[in-house]
Write an enzyme that holds these catalytic residues in place. Sequence first.
Site: not given
Ligand SMILES: Nc1ncnc2c1ncn2[C@@H]1O[C@H](COP(=O)(O)OP(=O)(O)OP(=O)(O)O)[C@@H](O)[C@H]1O
Length: 343
Positions: A70-71, A164
């Site tokens: 998401k981030t 989430t």
């Molecule tokens: N589709 C994707 N392709 C490549 N790398 C990804 C992908 N999705 C996530 N990642 C990698 O996984 C890690 C976690 O992703 P991210 O921080 O965006 O998750 P999030 O959903 O925001 O988590 P949170 O809810 O804990 O903040 C990052 O290092 C990101 O580069």
Amino acid sequence: MELDPADSVVRPGADDLERAAEAALRPRHLDEFVGQKVVREQLSLVLQAAIGRGRAPDHVLLSGPPGLGKTTLAMIIAAELGTSLRVTSGPAIQHAGDLAAILSSLEENEVLFIDEIHRLARPAEELLYVAMEDFRVDVVVGKGAGASAIPLALPPFTVVGATTRAGLLPAPLRDRFGFTGHLDFYADDELERVLLRSAGLLGVPLAHEAAAEIASRSRGTPRIANRLLRRVRDWAQVRGDGTLSLEAARAALEVYEVDRRGLDRLDRSVLTALCTRFGGGPVGLTTLAVAVGEEPETVETVAEPFLVREGLIGRTPRGRVATAEAWTHLGLSAPTAADTLFG
Ligand SMILES: Nc1ncnc2c1ncn2[C@@H]1O[C@H](COP(=O)(O)OP(=O)(O)OP(=O)(O)O)[C@@H](O)[C@H]1O
């Protein structure tokens, strides 16, 4: 020394240190973002249309479990629009005034990322509705009976909210988002692509079979895949020849007690207690937690969601039960009806 269950290498959350390590691996553009084909295509249309019109796009809500990107998508949205990203989160905003200060300092077409948006306090939430809909914030001047609200016009901007728990968002807030994307757990072949891409960026040689092995133990979550990759890299550097081979991957994941389905020690001890001490259940959460020496809340929030998702545990009104797959996974045979009657 007892390990804190939250420290396990297969938990989906991340602390600040880990987020710093992740920064180098984040895809920067939509076409580098692996998987989530539907969300990617829909988002691409929203962004291209907005760019074509020269206007800020609709507000975007991203929902889904931690670690699925998401981030990363919020950063990609700002990069694709060629604008900057301001980052905050629901829990970081204590008072409506904190949010008013952020909103009134936004530049034209900027993207405001609000992580954990479902945790915004009610007064801040109400201020946000108005800002998202009318691009206006009411600044309160003075106190008590003499207080008055002065409307302040805001430049157009886009809110990207992440949650989430989309279901926890009040309907009026949910309705302000023109586009909602739901992120789902990744398939193993998608995680393999994430891993090969990350290994390339880290400059480590990752064999395809090793990528497949790590992917299958990563619980459908890119964050966990990248974390396991870093642990395998450590093993290869310290105990191996630096190559991330299938053997290196298996040996490293054994050290970290991550089994072939991505279960860690806590998950396995819950499952083992359920099968061997309670005959596969049903058993109440508290009794099960006492048997593994953990708090019921830890079992319920840390171990159970993945075990249920994997179809290893079922929840019934009478308590937790082990499924046939759980017995197979532990290499045990499930009790027969005769065992249950006469055992
Ligand atoms: N589709 C994707 N392709 C490549 N790398 C990804 C992908 N999705 C996530 N990642 C990698 O996984 C890690 C976690 O992703 P991210 O921080 O965006 O998750 P999030 O959903 O925001 O988590 P949170 O809810 O804990 O903040 C990052 O290092 C990101 O580069």
